[in-house]
Design an enzyme around this catalytic site. Structure first.
Site, mmCIF file in Angstrom:
data_model
loop_
_atom_site.group_PDB
_atom_site.id
_atom_site.type_symbol
_atom_site.label_atom_id
_atom_site.label_comp_id
_atom_site.label_asym_id
_atom_site.label_seq_id
_atom_site.Cartn_x
_atom_site.Cartn_y
_atom_site.Cartn_z
ATOM 1 N N CYS A 180 9.042 -19.923 -14.965
ATOM 2 C CA CYS A 180 9.278 -20.386 -13.597
ATOM 3 C C CYS A 180 9.160 -19.201 -12.655
ATOM 4 C CB CYS A 180 10.680 -20.983 -13.525
ATOM 5 S SG CYS A 180 11.121 -21.585 -11.891
ATOM 6 N N HIS A 186 9.093 -30.536 -14.425
ATOM 7 C CA HIS A 186 9.661 -29.223 -14.067
ATOM 8 C C HIS A 186 9.848 -29.129 -12.550
ATOM 9 C CE1 HIS A 186 9.745 -24.631 -14.643
ATOM 10 N NE2 HIS A 186 9.721 -24.793 -13.325
ATOM 11 N N GLU A 187 8.812 -29.556 -11.802
ATOM 12 C CA GLU A 187 8.875 -29.461 -10.328
ATOM 13 C C GLU A 187 9.906 -30.429 -9.756
ATOM 14 O OE1 GLU A 187 7.664 -26.912 -8.999
ATOM 15 O OE2 GLU A 187 6.657 -26.439 -10.871
ATOM 16 N N HIS A 208 13.347 -29.201 -9.851
ATOM 17 C CA HIS A 208 13.685 -28.259 -8.770
ATOM 18 C C HIS A 208 14.251 -28.986 -7.552
ATOM 19 C CE1 HIS A 208 12.516 -24.313 -10.101
ATOM 20 N NE2 HIS A 208 11.299 -24.683 -10.423
HETATM 21 ZN ZN LIG Z 1 10.088 -23.617 -11.654
#
Ligand SMILES: [Zn+2]
Length: 185
Positions: A112, A155-156, A159
């Site tokens: 990341c 993953h995004e 966030h």
């Molecule tokens: Zn990330």
């Protein structure tokens, strides 16, 4: 242009906040943010420019990673020779509306831009997802993704909910995943 100095790092509270929904039409500011985030990914994937600007290469960048707590992320998974499916868009207000029971994980683990150290371990995710999101024009898309692009989007989206990839790593056995997990590069 977004540079590494603009990327928020682990420990910054913005990375642990629930991001706010984005409304349409996009403000000029939000449109610029979308453009800048996608530009970062493009530039970072060009080996020469990446080096020139001292970037870390990325396939996804979420707004909280540049200090903006809004439900917006750029994803740029380029087409590669062979079977890998590309996916590129700025995803706004994204929701995973359904997913496979089957899990998937990257053999290399995940990295990341906001986490400077390597965190070893597998990150189990859904192998396939159906994603609903709005693009920068406010048009709604529903797409089915599998394997790598599905992992990048998860993953995004994490966030946008204050979650970092290493939260998913089994703390006692970082390389343990369920038997039915598909592993891929
Ligand atoms: Zn990330």
């Amino acid at each position: 242009m977004i540079l590494m100095k603009d990327i928020t790092r682990d420990g910054d509270p913005v990375l642990r906040k629930e991001a706010a929904k984005v409304s349409f039409p996009l403000s000029e500011e939000d449109q610029k943010l979308a453009d800048d985030m996608m530009e970062y990914l493009k530039v970072s994937q060009d080996p020469e420019l990446c080096k020139k600007y001292g970037l870390r290469a990325g396939v996804g960048l979420a707004a909280p990673q540049v200090g903006v707590s809004k439900m917006m992320a750029a994803v740029l998974v380029p087409a590669e020779e062979g079977a890998k499916s590309p996916f590129t868009d700025v995803i706004i207000n994204p929701v995973i509306i359904s997913h496979s029971v089957q899990s998937g994980a990257l053999t290399e683990g995940e990295g990341c831009l906001s986490v400077d150290k390597e965190v070893p371990g597998f990150v189990p995710r859904h192998d396939r997802i159906t994603l609903r999101y709005q693009d920068t024009k406010g048009e709604t898309h529903k797409v089915r993704l599998k394997n790598y692009p599905a992992i990048v989007c998860q993953h995004e989206i994490d966030h946008l909910h204050g979650i970092l990839f290493y939260d998913h790593i089994n703390k006692d056995n970082p390389y343990e995943v369920s038997d039915d997990t598909i592993m891929f590069e």
